[in-house]
Design an enzyme around this catalytic site. Sequence first.
Site, PDB file in Angstrom:
ATOM      1  N   HIS A   5     -14.736   4.179  12.442  1.00  0.00           N
ATOM      2  CA  HIS A   5     -13.674   3.735  13.351  1.00  0.00           C
ATOM      3  C   HIS A   5     -13.278   4.832  14.344  1.00  0.00           C
ATOM      4  CE1 HIS A   5     -11.970  -0.105  13.739  1.00  0.00           C
ATOM      5  NE2 HIS A   5     -10.853   0.028  13.066  1.00  0.00           N
ATOM      6  N   ASN A  49      -9.493  -4.796  16.560  1.00  0.00           N
ATOM      7  CA  ASN A  49      -8.035  -4.709  16.639  1.00  0.00           C
ATOM      8  C   ASN A  49      -7.536  -3.715  17.682  1.00  0.00           C
ATOM      9  OD1 ASN A  49      -7.513  -6.693  14.717  1.00  0.00           O
ATOM     10  ND2 ASN A  49      -7.594  -5.246  13.011  1.00  0.00           N
ATOM     11  N   TYR A  85      -9.364  10.541   8.228  1.00  0.00           N
ATOM     12  CA  TYR A  85     -10.209   9.639   9.004  1.00  0.00           C
ATOM     13  C   TYR A  85     -11.290  10.346   9.810  1.00  0.00           C
ATOM     14  CZ  TYR A  85      -6.545   6.326   7.784  1.00  0.00           C
ATOM     15  OH  TYR A  85      -5.660   5.544   7.089  1.00  0.00           O
ATOM     16  N   ASN A 131      -4.814  -0.059  15.282  1.00  0.00           N
ATOM     17  CA  ASN A 131      -4.280  -1.386  15.578  1.00  0.00           C
ATOM     18  C   ASN A 131      -3.209  -1.393  16.660  1.00  0.00           C
ATOM     19  OD1 ASN A 131      -5.994  -2.106  13.557  1.00  0.00           O
ATOM     20  ND2 ASN A 131      -4.440  -2.961  12.194  1.00  0.00           N
TER      21      ASN A 131
END
Length: 209
Positions: free
Chosen positions: A42, A135, A37, A89
């Site tokens: 994000h 989220n 990631y 999340n």
Amino acid sequence: MSILDIFARLEKERMEKEVSGKVEYIVAGLGNPGKKYENTRHNAGYMTLDKISSKYGFGIDKVKFKSLVGEGNIGGHRVLFMKPETYMNNSGEALGEAVRFYKIPVEKVIVISDDISLPVGKIRIRRKGSHGGHNGLKSIEAHLGSNTYPRIKMGVGEKPHPDYDLADWVLGKFSAEDKKIFDTSCEKGVGALELILENKFEEAMSKFN
């Protein structure tokens, strides 16, 4: 012991006292852990914290509260910096633990996150507000029981077209050109945070929004 030795000892004691001071603020940069990631949209919060830690010379590499954490002194305020490792999340699970441990008021919990409604390079500062469908912010609101925490939203750009999968977009990496632009917005995020910690919220919004 020479006078220089005495001054050196006093300075060392002063710095040790400063480092061990009570945490006044918590700043959480949101993202997802792991190589997979890195440099994704994000992870805008993680990347902004990297810019802050580089400027002030502290690491965010200790494991605590289900996060990587580090402490720094900015403008005379002791700040705990967090990169929750619960995945986006469940960001509130990690942040909630730290807030309860240090008994930090919600108004002194600052969250840095990505925002697809803002173009790359733009940031937006808010004293409070809804999660807007994000989220990570939704989880934080649930665990803190409040949406009155300040936030710095980092623009990552909207989906290229309506049918594009949102998860694919936010978990995708910046293009080389957009990454350069985003890096400049990280510098803005650092400047905004510095003003917020000085209780100059209106100035921060006027200057960077």
